[in-house]
Motif scaffolding. Structure first.
Motif, PDB file in Angstrom:
ATOM      1  N   ILE A   1       0.841  10.502  -2.488  1.00  0.00           N
ATOM      2  CA  ILE A   1       1.539  10.043  -1.342  1.00  0.00           C
ATOM      3  C   ILE A   1       0.806   9.943   0.074  1.00  0.00           C
ATOM      4  O   ILE A   1       0.799   8.913   0.558  1.00  0.00           O
ATOM      5  CB  ILE A   1       2.959  10.699  -1.271  1.00  0.00           C
ATOM      6  CG1 ILE A   1       3.668  10.697  -2.263  1.00  0.00           C
ATOM      7  CG2 ILE A   1       3.423  10.339  -0.036  1.00  0.00           C
ATOM      8  CD1 ILE A   1       5.038  11.614  -2.289  1.00  0.00           C
ATOM      9  N   ALA A   2      -0.032  10.957  -0.023  1.00  0.00           N
ATOM     10  CA  ALA A   2      -0.733  10.988   1.297  1.00  0.00           C
ATOM     11  C   ALA A   2      -2.098  10.518   1.351  1.00  0.00           C
ATOM     12  O   ALA A   2      -3.062  10.648   2.307  1.00  0.00           O
ATOM     13  CB  ALA A   2      -0.774  12.528   1.842  1.00  0.00           C
TER      14      ALA A   2
ATOM     15  N   GLY B   1      -3.511   5.045  -4.383  1.00  0.00           N
ATOM     16  CA  GLY B   1      -2.757   4.010  -5.361  1.00  0.00           C
ATOM     17  C   GLY B   1      -1.622   3.402  -4.925  1.00  0.00           C
ATOM     18  O   GLY B   1      -1.390   3.477  -3.509  1.00  0.00           O
ATOM     19  N   ARG B   2      -0.780   2.844  -5.708  1.00  0.00           N
ATOM     20  CA  ARG B   2       0.433   2.146  -5.346  1.00  0.00           C
ATOM     21  C   ARG B   2       1.340   3.093  -4.534  1.00  0.00           C
ATOM     22  O   ARG B   2       1.906   2.658  -3.280  1.00  0.00           O
ATOM     23  CB  ARG B   2       1.275   1.405  -6.584  1.00  0.00           C
ATOM     24  CG  ARG B   2       2.344   0.721  -6.191  1.00  0.00           C
ATOM     25  CD  ARG B   2       2.649  -0.017  -7.454  1.00  0.00           C
ATOM     26  NE  ARG B   2       3.570  -1.092  -7.134  1.00  0.00           N
ATOM     27  CZ  ARG B   2       4.907  -0.943  -7.789  1.00  0.00           C
ATOM     28  NH1 ARG B   2       5.240  -0.114  -8.564  1.00  0.00           N
ATOM     29  NH2 ARG B   2       5.813  -2.035  -7.272  1.00  0.00           N
TER      30      ARG B   2
ATOM     31  N   THR C   1       0.773  -4.637  -5.013  1.00  0.00           N
ATOM     32  CA  THR C   1       0.295  -3.169  -5.249  1.00  0.00           C
ATOM     33  C   THR C   1       0.407  -3.185  -6.689  1.00  0.00           C
ATOM     34  O   THR C   1      -0.599  -2.432  -7.492  1.00  0.00           O
ATOM     35  CB  THR C   1       0.913  -2.113  -4.525  1.00  0.00           C
ATOM     36  OG1 THR C   1       2.466  -2.312  -4.746  1.00  0.00           O
ATOM     37  CG2 THR C   1       0.591  -2.270  -3.224  1.00  0.00           C
ATOM     38  N   ALA C   2       1.351  -3.760  -7.640  1.00  0.00           N
ATOM     39  CA  ALA C   2       1.623  -3.471  -9.057  1.00  0.00           C
ATOM     40  C   ALA C   2       0.376  -4.132  -9.724  1.00  0.00           C
ATOM     41  O   ALA C   2      -0.107  -3.638 -10.642  1.00  0.00           O
ATOM     42  CB  ALA C   2       3.103  -4.006  -9.041  1.00  0.00           C
ATOM     43  N   ALA C   3       0.095  -5.512  -9.136  1.00  0.00           N
ATOM     44  CA  ALA C   3      -1.050  -6.123  -9.801  1.00  0.00           C
ATOM     45  C   ALA C   3      -2.439  -5.547  -9.437  1.00  0.00           C
ATOM     46  O   ALA C   3      -3.161  -5.503 -10.442  1.00  0.00           O
ATOM     47  CB  ALA C   3      -0.775  -7.659  -9.327  1.00  0.00           C
ATOM     48  N   GLY C   4      -2.665  -5.058  -8.326  1.00  0.00           N
ATOM     49  CA  GLY C   4      -3.930  -4.707  -7.725  1.00  0.00           C
ATOM     50  C   GLY C   4      -4.081  -3.384  -8.639  1.00  0.00           C
ATOM     51  O   GLY C   4      -5.162  -3.299  -9.117  1.00  0.00           O
TER      52      GLY C   4
ATOM     53  N   ARG D   1     -12.258  -3.756  -4.993  1.00  0.00           N
ATOM     54  CA  ARG D   1     -11.213  -3.070  -5.938  1.00  0.00           C
ATOM     55  C   ARG D   1     -10.110  -2.674  -5.087  1.00  0.00           C
ATOM     56  O   ARG D   1     -10.383  -2.221  -3.886  1.00  0.00           O
ATOM     57  CB  ARG D   1     -11.857  -1.852  -6.729  1.00  0.00           C
ATOM     58  CG  ARG D   1     -12.975  -2.202  -7.859  1.00  0.00           C
ATOM     59  CD  ARG D   1     -13.483  -1.467  -8.694  1.00  0.00           C
ATOM     60  NE  ARG D   1     -14.314  -1.932  -9.679  1.00  0.00           N
ATOM     61  CZ  ARG D   1     -15.596  -2.278  -9.793  1.00  0.00           C
ATOM     62  NH1 ARG D   1     -16.211  -2.501  -8.286  1.00  0.00           N
ATOM     63  NH2 ARG D   1     -16.115  -2.846 -10.564  1.00  0.00           N
ATOM     64  N   ALA D   2      -9.060  -2.568  -5.739  1.00  0.00           N
ATOM     65  CA  ALA D   2      -7.731  -2.231  -5.088  1.00  0.00           C
ATOM     66  C   ALA D   2      -7.716  -0.888  -4.325  1.00  0.00           C
ATOM     67  O   ALA D   2      -7.444  -0.689  -3.242  1.00  0.00           O
ATOM     68  CB  ALA D   2      -6.670  -2.221  -6.187  1.00  0.00           C
TER      69      ALA D   2
END
Length: 282
Positions: A155-156, A165-166, A220-223, A254-255
């Motif tokens: 989360i942080a 990440g997402r 974000t789901a795609a990345g 990259r994401a």
């Protein structure tokens, strides 16, 4: 009788023959020194309304009531009703008990106004509940939540870290998030296999609009769905290289290296492209 006159939590559990249920992701925090520390992190007091999910035997509930706050406790496991009702008989109208599934309950209706969320969340519903609070129509004043340490770190997390990440993007786009304290596994009964941590989130005044949040969840789901691939590949279903360029990003990046502002620009670019392709009304 006052809150201090109640029997210790271990005695109350033993008297009712209660044990944690693995199916509910239950691990009890019975140390009142720790629960009081969480209540201090939450910064709640007299006049505040607090929603607590999964109070179980009521350890954190006691600490929250000691601050003078009014607590709305949502508990799915009916076995804990007697313990929580005993707590309510002392707290009076400052404790409202809702026996229901927190994923289905309308928290806004329960709170009847602004409220804080403070919970030692059951492991199996923690992340879905967080996303619901951060992206749904009702926004809490603050969230002080305990998760598995790994989830709290996600989360942080900051761009470039393995935990980023997402979840980090959505959480930090909607709130200011910080790790407030760590809680070792041995503090729980029964002890889980991993340590836990408390995250403090304060919703942003410039929280994205519902449409922008929906777009952010798409990009974000795609990345991060293929996080080791470059944006031009991972975002291909949404526009690939052209979408990245429209957001001012390097399509070869990259994401995991893109900050929250970059993902918000991707969301805006995707929304703008979608609107251009939408048929004009007849």
């Amino acid at each position: 009788m006052s809150l201090g006159d109640l029997p210790p939590l271990r005695e109350a559990l033993a008297a009712h023959g209660l044990m944690a249920r693995k199916a509910f992701g239950q691990h009890f925090l019975l140390d009142l020194n720790l629960t009081r520390k969480i209540a201090r992190v939450a910064e709640v007091g007299p006049g505040d309304v607090v929603i607590e999910v999964g109070p179980g035997p009521g350890g954190l509930t006691r600490a929250l009531l000691e601050t003078g706050a009014r607590v709305v406790a949502i508990e799915k496991d009916a076995r804990f009703r007697p313990l929580l009702e005993a707590l309510g008989s002392v707290a009076g109208d400052r404790l409202e008990l809702i026996m229901d599934d927190a994923l289905k309950v309308d928290q806004a209706a329960l709170a009847c106004g602004p409220a804080h969320v403070v919970s030692n969340l059951p492991y199996n519903v923690g992340t879905p509940l967080l996303i619901k609070w951060l992206t749904g129509p009702w926004t809490p004043l603050s969230l002080t939540l305990m998760f598995q340490k790994e989830v709290a770190e996600r989360i942080a997390a900051q761009p470039g870290s393995s935990a980023y990440g997402r979840l980090a993007v959505i959480a930090q786009a909607t709130a200011r998030a910080r790790l407030a304290m760590e809680v070792p596994a041995r503090a729980f009964t029964p002890p889980p296999k991993v340590d836990s941590a408390v995250v403090r989130l304060t919703p942003r005044a410039d929280r994205p609009s519902p449409a922008r949040l929906e777009a952010l969840q798409h990009v974000t789901a795609a990345g991060f769905g293929q996080r080791r691939k470059m944006l031009r590949a991972s975002l291909r279903p949404l526009g690939g290289e052209a979408l990245a360029q429209a957001a001012g990003l390097d399509p070869r990046a990259r994401a995991e290296t893109i900050d929250v502002a970059g993902f918000l620009r991707l969301a805006d670019a995707w929304l703008a492209g979608r609107d251009r392709l939408r048929p004009a009304p007849q």
